[in-house]
Design a protein around this motif. Structure first.
Motif, PDB file in Angstrom:
ATOM      1  N   ALA A  69      59.225  71.000  32.235  1.00 54.01           N
ATOM      2  CA  ALA A  69      59.004  69.698  31.606  1.00 54.01           C
ATOM      3  C   ALA A  69      59.844  69.384  30.640  1.00 54.01           C
ATOM      4  O   ALA A  69      60.078  70.106  29.684  1.00 54.01           O
ATOM      5  CB  ALA A  69      57.521  69.829  30.996  1.00 54.01           C
ATOM      6  N   THR A  70      60.514  68.251  30.754  1.00 60.18           N
ATOM      7  CA  THR A  70      61.412  67.777  29.637  1.00 60.18           C
ATOM      8  C   THR A  70      60.843  66.680  28.690  1.00 60.18           C
ATOM      9  O   THR A  70      61.238  66.512  27.467  1.00 60.18           O
ATOM     10  CB  THR A  70      62.523  66.796  30.265  1.00 60.18           C
ATOM     11  N   TYR A  71      59.585  66.273  28.870  1.00 58.72           N
ATOM     12  CA  TYR A  71      58.766  65.193  27.911  1.00 58.72           C
ATOM     13  C   TYR A  71      57.375  65.369  28.035  1.00 58.72           C
ATOM     14  O   TYR A  71      56.789  65.751  28.944  1.00 58.72           O
ATOM     15  CB  TYR A  71      59.306  63.917  28.489  1.00 58.72           C
ATOM     16  N   VAL A  72      56.801  65.528  26.844  1.00 60.18           N
ATOM     17  CA  VAL A  72      55.546  65.995  26.719  1.00 60.18           C
ATOM     18  C   VAL A  72      55.054  64.710  25.856  1.00 60.18           C
ATOM     19  O   VAL A  72      55.474  64.578  24.803  1.00 60.18           O
ATOM     20  CB  VAL A  72      54.981  67.297  26.317  1.00 60.18           C
ATOM     21  N   HIS A  94      57.158  72.683  18.537  1.00 69.33           N
ATOM     22  CA  HIS A  94      58.442  72.023  18.913  1.00 69.33           C
ATOM     23  C   HIS A  94      58.398  70.746  18.260  1.00 69.33           C
ATOM     24  O   HIS A  94      57.404  70.429  17.709  1.00 69.33           O
ATOM     25  CB  HIS A  94      58.269  71.549  20.330  1.00 69.33           C
ATOM     26  N   ASN A  95      59.756  70.416  18.059  1.00 65.89           N
ATOM     27  CA  ASN A  95      59.820  68.875  17.368  1.00 65.89           C
ATOM     28  C   ASN A  95      59.254  67.813  18.078  1.00 65.89           C
ATOM     29  O   ASN A  95      59.253  67.770  19.144  1.00 65.89           O
ATOM     30  CB  ASN A  95      61.203  68.760  17.168  1.00 65.89           C
ATOM     31  N   TYR A  96      58.753  66.906  17.132  1.00 65.26           N
ATOM     32  CA  TYR A  96      57.864  65.635  17.792  1.00 65.26           C
ATOM     33  C   TYR A  96      58.300  64.570  16.940  1.00 65.26           C
ATOM     34  O   TYR A  96      58.531  64.599  15.648  1.00 65.26           O
ATOM     35  CB  TYR A  96      56.343  66.029  17.855  1.00 65.26           C
ATOM     36  N   SER A  97      57.767  63.516  17.479  1.00 62.78           N
ATOM     37  CA  SER A  97      57.733  62.124  16.563  1.00 62.78           C
ATOM     38  C   SER A  97      56.103  61.685  16.696  1.00 62.78           C
ATOM     39  O   SER A  97      55.360  62.145  17.592  1.00 62.78           O
ATOM     40  CB  SER A  97      58.507  60.920  17.235  1.00 62.78           C
ATOM     41  N   PHE A  98      55.635  61.044  15.461  1.00 59.88           N
ATOM     42  CA  PHE A  98      54.310  60.831  15.419  1.00 59.88           C
ATOM     43  C   PHE A  98      54.087  59.059  15.316  1.00 59.88           C
ATOM     44  O   PHE A  98      54.748  58.697  14.506  1.00 59.88           O
ATOM     45  CB  PHE A  98      53.719  61.588  14.512  1.00 59.88           C
ATOM     46  N   TYR A 101      48.147  54.221  16.300  1.00 62.14           N
ATOM     47  CA  TYR A 101      48.230  52.642  16.655  1.00 62.14           C
ATOM     48  C   TYR A 101      46.888  52.242  16.246  1.00 62.14           C
ATOM     49  O   TYR A 101      45.840  52.722  15.962  1.00 62.14           O
ATOM     50  CB  TYR A 101      48.371  52.586  18.223  1.00 62.14           C
ATOM     51  N   GLY A 102      46.703  50.827  16.251  1.00 62.44           N
ATOM     52  CA  GLY A 102      45.803  50.271  15.698  1.00 62.44           C
ATOM     53  C   GLY A 102      44.407  50.288  16.239  1.00 62.44           C
ATOM     54  O   GLY A 102      43.328  50.066  16.018  1.00 62.44           O
ATOM     55  N   ASN A 103      44.333  50.724  17.632  1.00 58.92           N
ATOM     56  CA  ASN A 103      43.278  51.044  18.363  1.00 58.92           C
ATOM     57  C   ASN A 103      42.575  52.370  17.912  1.00 58.92           C
ATOM     58  O   ASN A 103      41.886  52.918  18.860  1.00 58.92           O
ATOM     59  CB  ASN A 103      43.435  50.623  19.678  1.00 58.92           C
ATOM     60  N   GLY A 104      42.945  53.180  16.979  1.00 54.74           N
ATOM     61  CA  GLY A 104      42.481  54.499  16.564  1.00 54.74           C
ATOM     62  C   GLY A 104      43.209  55.492  17.517  1.00 54.74           C
ATOM     63  O   GLY A 104      42.428  56.638  17.690  1.00 54.74           O
ATOM     64  N   VAL A 105      44.055  55.397  18.032  1.00 55.60           N
ATOM     65  CA  VAL A 105      44.919  56.305  18.808  1.00 55.60           C
ATOM     66  C   VAL A 105      46.175  57.060  18.078  1.00 55.60           C
ATOM     67  O   VAL A 105      46.864  56.222  17.543  1.00 55.60           O
ATOM     68  CB  VAL A 105      45.489  55.831  20.143  1.00 55.60           C
ATOM     69  N   ALA A 106      46.218  58.231  17.934  1.00 55.09           N
ATOM     70  CA  ALA A 106      47.057  59.107  17.487  1.00 55.09           C
ATOM     71  C   ALA A 106      48.141  59.346  18.560  1.00 55.09           C
ATOM     72  O   ALA A 106      47.559  60.082  19.825  1.00 55.09           O
ATOM     73  CB  ALA A 106      46.834  60.125  16.452  1.00 55.09           C
ATOM     74  N   GLU A 107      49.467  59.544  18.322  1.00 58.03           N
ATOM     75  CA  GLU A 107      50.389  59.948  19.643  1.00 58.03           C
ATOM     76  C   GLU A 107      51.456  60.894  18.999  1.00 58.03           C
ATOM     77  O   GLU A 107      52.066  60.469  18.166  1.00 58.03           O
ATOM     78  CB  GLU A 107      51.004  58.563  20.221  1.00 58.03           C
ATOM     79  N   TRP A 108      51.525  61.819  19.740  1.00 54.08           N
ATOM     80  CA  TRP A 108      52.697  62.869  19.504  1.00 54.08           C
ATOM     81  C   TRP A 108      53.786  62.805  20.616  1.00 54.08           C
ATOM     82  O   TRP A 108      53.308  62.816  21.680  1.00 54.08           O
ATOM     83  CB  TRP A 108      52.143  64.270  19.236  1.00 54.08           C
ATOM     84  N   VAL A 109      54.798  62.679  20.404  1.00 48.66           N
ATOM     85  CA  VAL A 109      55.813  62.795  21.724  1.00 48.66           C
ATOM     86  C   VAL A 109      56.937  63.751  21.144  1.00 48.66           C
ATOM     87  O   VAL A 109      57.435  63.852  20.225  1.00 48.66           O
ATOM     88  CB  VAL A 109      56.616  61.300  21.720  1.00 48.66           C
TER      89      VAL A 109
END
Length: 160
Positions: A69-72, A94-98, A101-109
């Motif tokens: 997998a190259t992207y999670v 692993h390194n991530y960006s974070f 969002y205004g709808n109460g969603v946290a996202e790690w890439v």
């Protein structure tokens, strides 16, 4: 008492060290490598915690596909019973960006993660991310806190 270690907070200092205490599943027990665990787990059969208790979550993932997998991406719908303004992203495999969002969603890439599949390299096929978050002020005692995390590999079903 079995399992009592994680009933209460580990009280680790976020500036200096991280304490990890995990439940070990018995051999051959059904186990989903993609899961979300919380500490403290709480006391009593109802898993009670103090209404002012900070929660520490760990989201675990594993590539059980047929190739690397190259992207999670992880999307976590934060419960309204938690104060999203107090969310502090933590350590990860692993390194991530974070983003939040205004709808109460946290996202790690995790871009360019190159996570091997479990058949070719089982130990390296795993990853995790941790975060801490406080409850909403004045949550009534006994408030049930639920939230879900979704894990996407290589853009599959990304916008479900």
């Amino acid at each position: 008492m079995y399992g009592s270690l994680n009933e209460l907070s580990q009280s680790d200092d976020p500036n200096y060290y991280e304490i990890v205490c995990s439940v070990i599943a018995p051999p051959f027990a059904p186990f989903d490598p993609n899961n979300k665990v919380v500490s403290p787990m709480g006391t009593q059969p109802q898993s009670y915690i103090s209404p002012d208790q900070t929660m520490e979550y760990q989201i675990n993932f594993q590539n059980i596909g047929t190739g690397p997998a190259t992207y999670v991406m992880i999307k976590d719908s934060i419960s309204a019973d938690l104060d999203i303004s107090t969310l502090v992203p933590g350590v990860s495999s692993h390194n991530y960006s974070f983003n939040i969002y205004g709808n109460g969603v946290a996202e790690w890439v995790f871009p360019n993660i190159y996570l091997p599949d479990s058949a070719s390299n089982e130990p390296a096929s795993k990853g995790f991310v941790k975060f801490k978050i406080k409850q909403q002020p004045n949550n009534p005692f006994g408030t049930e806190i639920n939230n879900d995390a979704y894990i996407y590999f290589d853009f599959n079903d990304r916008f479900k």
